[in-house]
Design an enzyme around this catalytic site. Sequence first.
Site, PDB file in Angstrom:
ATOM      1  CG  HIS A 156       1.704  -2.363  -1.927  1.00 40.42           C
ATOM      2  ND1 HIS A 156       2.811  -3.144  -2.159  1.00 40.42           N
ATOM      3  CD2 HIS A 156       0.622  -3.168  -2.145  1.00 40.42           C
ATOM      4  CE1 HIS A 156       2.432  -4.364  -2.501  1.00 40.42           C
ATOM      5  NE2 HIS A 156       1.115  -4.416  -2.507  1.00 40.42           N
ATOM      6  CB  CYS A 216      -1.990  -5.050  -3.805  1.00 41.54           C
ATOM      7  SG  CYS A 216      -3.048  -5.085  -2.320  1.00 41.54           S
TER       8      CYS A 216
END
Length: 216
Positions: free
Chosen positions: A166, A182
């Site tokens: 992301h 992440c």
Amino acid sequence: MRKIGLIVLAAGLCLGPLAALAATQIYDARTKKWVDYDKRKARQYFARNKQVPEAFRRQVVTFRTAEPPGTIIIDGNQHFLYLVQPGGQAIRYGIGVGREGFGWAGIVRVGRTAEWPTWTPPAEMVARDPNAAKWAAGMPGGPDNPLGARALYLYEGENDTIYRIHGTVEPWTIGLDVSSGCIRMNNDDIVDLHSRVKIGAKVIVLMQGAALYKGV
């Protein structure tokens, strides 16, 4: 202004979950010495230059692999994400990865994608982070959202791994071990990657501390 030539630290030689995380280092061409690249120095560099060091900027590189074009290969040890291209090349992006204790590895796929995604912190994060707790029901997408402009949701089979590739509102963290697992990218880079990746694309995440991927 001090100019720093950047080369990312060579990968370690060990494989497996017990491999130690390697701290990021950069090469100072003026002093001809390797120096640590930590959070403080990363913020100072970004404040001076309004962008990340050259090694972590998007670029096309020679990349040897047997994986087909469209495959994503993540080398967290060097803080690079490679999108395999035809002709022995890849688009290389700088990334931020999991801090100590939050690294992981595996072969997953892009299960879905989103533009300006909603951020819903997992229960474990809500329990340990008061700042995440207030968004337990979900934070709407937007310029202040930690997931940034785009998100690629990583699935193992049909199951959401809870890990994402992301964007970020903290672009100076590219090149560091900072996340809860992440993969962070500059917003411009995740927008570019999102435009190129198809649902179902294979994603290979190498263990931090492992050797650079050479293909099969």
